[in-house]
Enzyme design. Structure first.
Site, PDB file in Angstrom:
ATOM      1  N   SER A 175       0.861  -1.185   0.000  1.00 20.14           N
ATOM      2  CA  SER A 175       0.000   0.000   0.000  1.00 20.14           C
ATOM      3  C   SER A 175       0.894   1.229   0.000  1.00 20.14           C
ATOM      4  O   SER A 175       2.089   1.155   0.291  1.00 20.14           O
ATOM      5  CB  SER A 175      -0.925   0.010   1.216  1.00 20.14           C
ATOM      6  OG  SER A 175      -0.167   0.042   2.410  1.00 20.14           O
ATOM      7  N   CYS A 176       0.310   2.351  -0.341  1.00 19.48           N
ATOM      8  CA  CYS A 176       1.090   3.580  -0.423  1.00 19.48           C
ATOM      9  C   CYS A 176       0.187   4.750  -0.081  1.00 19.48           C
ATOM     10  O   CYS A 176      -1.051   4.666  -0.209  1.00 19.48           O
ATOM     11  CB  CYS A 176       1.672   3.745  -1.825  1.00 19.48           C
ATOM     12  SG  CYS A 176       2.743   5.191  -2.016  1.00 19.48           S
ATOM     13  N   SER A 177       0.789   5.838   0.343  1.00 18.38           N
ATOM     14  CA  SER A 177       0.038   7.055   0.649  1.00 18.38           C
ATOM     15  C   SER A 177      -0.863   7.438  -0.517  1.00 18.38           C
ATOM     16  O   SER A 177      -0.472   7.363  -1.685  1.00 18.38           O
ATOM     17  CB  SER A 177       1.010   8.195   0.945  1.00 18.38           C
ATOM     18  OG  SER A 177       0.344   9.438   0.955  1.00 18.38           O
ATOM     19  N   ARG A 181      -1.484   9.309  -5.778  1.00 18.10           N
ATOM     20  CA  ARG A 181      -2.463   9.284  -6.874  1.00 18.10           C
ATOM     21  C   ARG A 181      -2.586  10.633  -7.577  1.00 18.10           C
ATOM     22  O   ARG A 181      -3.306  10.757  -8.566  1.00 18.10           O
ATOM     23  CB  ARG A 181      -3.842   8.899  -6.343  1.00 18.10           C
ATOM     24  CG  ARG A 181      -4.084   7.420  -6.124  1.00 18.10           C
ATOM     25  CD  ARG A 181      -3.128   6.730  -5.221  1.00 18.10           C
ATOM     26  NE  ARG A 181      -3.714   5.531  -4.634  1.00 18.10           N
ATOM     27  CZ  ARG A 181      -3.125   4.794  -3.725  1.00 18.10           C
ATOM     28  NH1 ARG A 181      -1.911   5.105  -3.292  1.00 18.10           N
ATOM     29  NH2 ARG A 181      -3.716   3.730  -3.237  1.00 18.10           N
TER      30      ARG A 181
END
Length: 279
Positions: A175-177, A181
């Site tokens: 997962s990522c911040s 996006r």
């Protein structure tokens, strides 16, 4: 002895010599291995899992991380940081990643001081050295220990060890911040962060586990694995309807498929080099 076993042995020695540690725990495979090995070497009384909630990560991930650590039997401390109150992070420039990690690590060090933990550990691995990671500079400045890097562990090593340790997240997707996006220079706020979050949760709910919704003002650019693009197009009408209801005017599919760091592709080679040097 295999290379992975030797790395694990060295990891155990490092942890044992630390005596008492605080682990920044996200619930992902990397930090799970750090936490589990610390528990094995030091016992529950000398290990604290700190789970940080943030406006740029999902509440569901925070809740899952807390539950996971509690199931492991280690002590858990829940806390939060307010990234959207920092103008340098809200500006969403390439160096915003540095300030985001700086905020996190400074907060963790303050907790460690208050709670008498001499070491704060994170889950950085060797693969992180090969990507654009401004947070590495903040990590080094704040004296956070990346013990998996210290024993030269890559993602393949970590997943193998996690499987041997019977950790249920051994094959969990990274997962990522949610900031990842948005194109650099797009000012962040809770509304558009939530818009992207809701879009991704919807797509996950209809079968696209590995997905990113990249925000381009009124356009949603969806990334899924290349072999899932046809499935995405088959559901295009319902996806279009849902994402328009969330505030997008147009919905597109990225034909290159899902890939990490796609927002960095627009940076010039020179800019990437300068950012890496500064990181």
């Amino acid at each position: 002895m295999t290379k992975m076993l030797e790395k694990n042995r060295r990891l155990g020695e490092i942890l044992k010599n630390m005596g008492r540690v605080m682990v920044a725990f996200s619930g992902g495979v990397d930090s799970a291995v750090v936490l589990k090995r610390a528990q094995q070497e030091l016992g529950n009384d000398n290990v604290l899992a700190v789970v940080v909630n943030s406006e740029l990560f999902r509440d569901s991930e925070f809740d899952a991380a807390v539950a996971f650590a509690e199931d492991m039997g280690v002590r858990v401390h829940k806390t939060e940081i307010k990234e959207l109150e920092d103008s340098r992070i809200v500006a969403n420039n390439p160096d915003s990643w540095y300030y985001s990690k700086k905020l996190l690590y400074t907060h963790l060090n303050q907790l460690a001081k208050e709670m008498n933990f001499p070491y704060v550990l994170d889950g950085m691995i060797m693969d992180d050295e090969e990507d654009f990671r401004p947070g590495l500079k903040a990590r080094t400045e704040e004296g956070i220990r990346s013990v998996l890097q210290e024993v030269n562990m890559y993602k393949t090593d970590v997943r193998e060890l996690a499987k041997e340790l019977n950790l249920p997240v051994w094959n969990k997707l990274a997962s990522c911040s949610l900031a990842s996006r948005f194109p650099y220079g797009t000012t962040l706020n809770k509304k558009i962060v939530n818009q992207v979050n809701e879009a991704e949760l919807y797509l996950k709910g209809i079968g696209f586990d590995e997905v990113r919704v990249r925000y381009h003002d009124n356009v949603a650019r969806i990334e899924v694995a290349a072999d899932k693009i046809i499935s995405l197009l088959e559901k295009r009408e319902q996806i279009q309807h849902k994402l328009v209801s969330l505030g997008f005017d147009y919905v597109s599919c990225d034909l290159r498929g899902y890939r990490t760091g796609s927002m960095n592709e627009v940076l010039s080679e020179a800019a990437n080099g300068q950012l890496a040097a500064n990181a």
